[in-house]
Design a protein around this motif. Structure first.
Motif, PDB file in Angstrom:
ATOM      1  N   LEU A   7       3.515  10.242  -7.168  1.00 20.68           N
ATOM      2  CA  LEU A   7       4.433  10.619  -8.242  1.00 20.68           C
ATOM      3  C   LEU A   7       3.693  10.910  -9.540  1.00 20.68           C
ATOM      4  N   VAL A   8       2.707  10.059  -9.852  1.00 19.59           N
ATOM      5  CA  VAL A   8       1.922  10.288 -11.080  1.00 19.59           C
ATOM      6  C   VAL A   8       1.163  11.610 -11.000  1.00 19.59           C
ATOM      7  N   ALA A  67       0.827  -1.206   0.000  1.00 27.61           N
ATOM      8  CA  ALA A  67       0.000   0.000   0.000  1.00 27.61           C
ATOM      9  C   ALA A  67       0.862   1.257   0.000  1.00 27.61           C
ATOM     10  N   ALA A  68       1.977   1.211   0.730  1.00 29.75           N
ATOM     11  CA  ALA A  68       2.859   2.367   0.763  1.00 29.75           C
ATOM     12  C   ALA A  68       3.486   2.627  -0.607  1.00 29.75           C
ATOM     13  N   VAL A  69       3.917   1.546  -1.267  1.00 29.54           N
ATOM     14  CA  VAL A  69       4.507   1.704  -2.604  1.00 29.54           C
ATOM     15  C   VAL A  69       3.471   2.228  -3.581  1.00 29.54           C
ATOM     16  N   THR A  70       2.239   1.696  -3.485  1.00 28.88           N
ATOM     17  CA  THR A  70       1.178   2.167  -4.378  1.00 28.88           C
ATOM     18  C   THR A  70       0.879   3.640  -4.139  1.00 28.88           C
ATOM     19  N   GLY A  71       0.842   4.051  -2.874  1.00 25.34           N
ATOM     20  CA  GLY A  71       0.597   5.452  -2.564  1.00 25.34           C
ATOM     21  C   GLY A  71       1.686   6.361  -3.089  1.00 25.34           C
ATOM     22  N   VAL A 111       2.635  18.968 -12.724  1.00 26.81           N
ATOM     23  CA  VAL A 111       3.699  19.777 -13.328  1.00 26.81           C
ATOM     24  C   VAL A 111       3.471  19.928 -14.821  1.00 26.81           C
ATOM     25  N   TRP A 112       3.076  18.850 -15.478  1.00 19.32           N
ATOM     26  CA  TRP A 112       2.823  18.917 -16.917  1.00 19.32           C
ATOM     27  C   TRP A 112       1.683  19.870 -17.231  1.00 19.32           C
TER      28      TRP A 112
END
Length: 253
Positions: free
Chosen positions: A14-15, A5-9, A21-22
């Motif tokens: 990041l996305v 869950a932490a990695v997914t968050g 930013v884009w």
């Protein structure tokens, strides 16, 4: 599960950060393009107005010269017409056509600063400016320096060229803005905001008058080469010389 869950968050963050930013970069670029487009539209409107005003002054100067020529016989020809009236100069209808075209162009609504032109206004302005372009081209090609000040003729030519440059700058700004607005994510996220879609301003560029062909004298035809002595012209060789040598050998024998 907590690690996953932490990695997914983190990936989601990041996305979202990259997308934010884009979007911000595209929105800022669109804003700069719209500012550039507004400036180009204002420059085009000023160039069109200046050309029409100079055209009106040219027509008034031509009429003033015609009036002065009609009252003074020293400026008239043998039949009493003003100089240049017989050869289709500005005093022979070109000045009046130039005045009507310039007034018609000034009567049309100028391109609005924000691009929100009324329906059909741009098409009517393009037609009026095309008519003025034809009138200006005719006036510049038939103008008489004795009836119109040369400084005004130069000013009219400069104003016509300024319109060409301003239109190209405007259409380049429209093209760049439309390219960025046509991107899929820009359209889906509506990054352009409430700004209207820009449109090209299409008018014909003035066609310069052709230069008169120079009088070229025909080149003289090259003289035929003289055959060397002893050459038989009809046979194309030294047949005559060879026969003479054979006859001299026979006599010596």
């Amino acid at each position: 599960m907590s690690v996953l869950a932490a990695v997914t968050g983190v990936l989601v963050l990041l996305v979202v950060a990259v997308l934010t930013v884009w979007c911000l970069s595209r929105a800022r670029r669109l804003d700069r393009l719209h500012v550039r487009l507004d400036a180009a539209r204002a420059g085009l409107a000023g160039a069109l107005a200046r050309r029409a005003e100079v055209a009106l002054r040219i027509a008034d100067s031509a009429d003033s010269a015609d009036s002065a020529g009609s009252t003074g016989c020293a400026a008239c020809t043998s039949d009493g017409t003003a100089p240049g009236a017989a050869d289709g100069g500005p005093g022979d209808g070109a000045a009046e056509r130039l005045r009507r075209a310039a007034r018609n162009a000034l009567a049309q609504p100028a391109p609005t600063p924000d691009g929100r032109d009324p329906a059909g206004a741009r098409e009517r302005r393009e037609a009026a400016e095309n008519a003025l372009t034809r009138a200006v081209t005719r006036a510049l090609s038939t103008i008489d320096p004795d009836r119109v000040p040369p400084a005004q003729a130069v000013e009219l030519a400069d104003a016509a060229q300024l319109v060409v440059l301003a239109r190209r700058v405007h259409n380049d700004a429209v093209r760049d803005t439309l390219v960025l607005r046509s991107r899929r994510l820009v359209r889906i996220l509506r990054l352009h905001g409430t700004a209207p879609s820009p449109a090209y301003f299409e008018i014909a560029d003035p066609v310069p008058a052709p230069d008169p062909a120079p009088d070229l004298e025909p080149e003289p035809a090259p003289e035929p080469a003289q055959p060397p002595p002893g050459t038989d012209v009809h046979s194309g060789g030294h047949t005559h010389a060879i026969r003479g040598a054979q006859i001299s050998r026979v006599r010596t024998r």
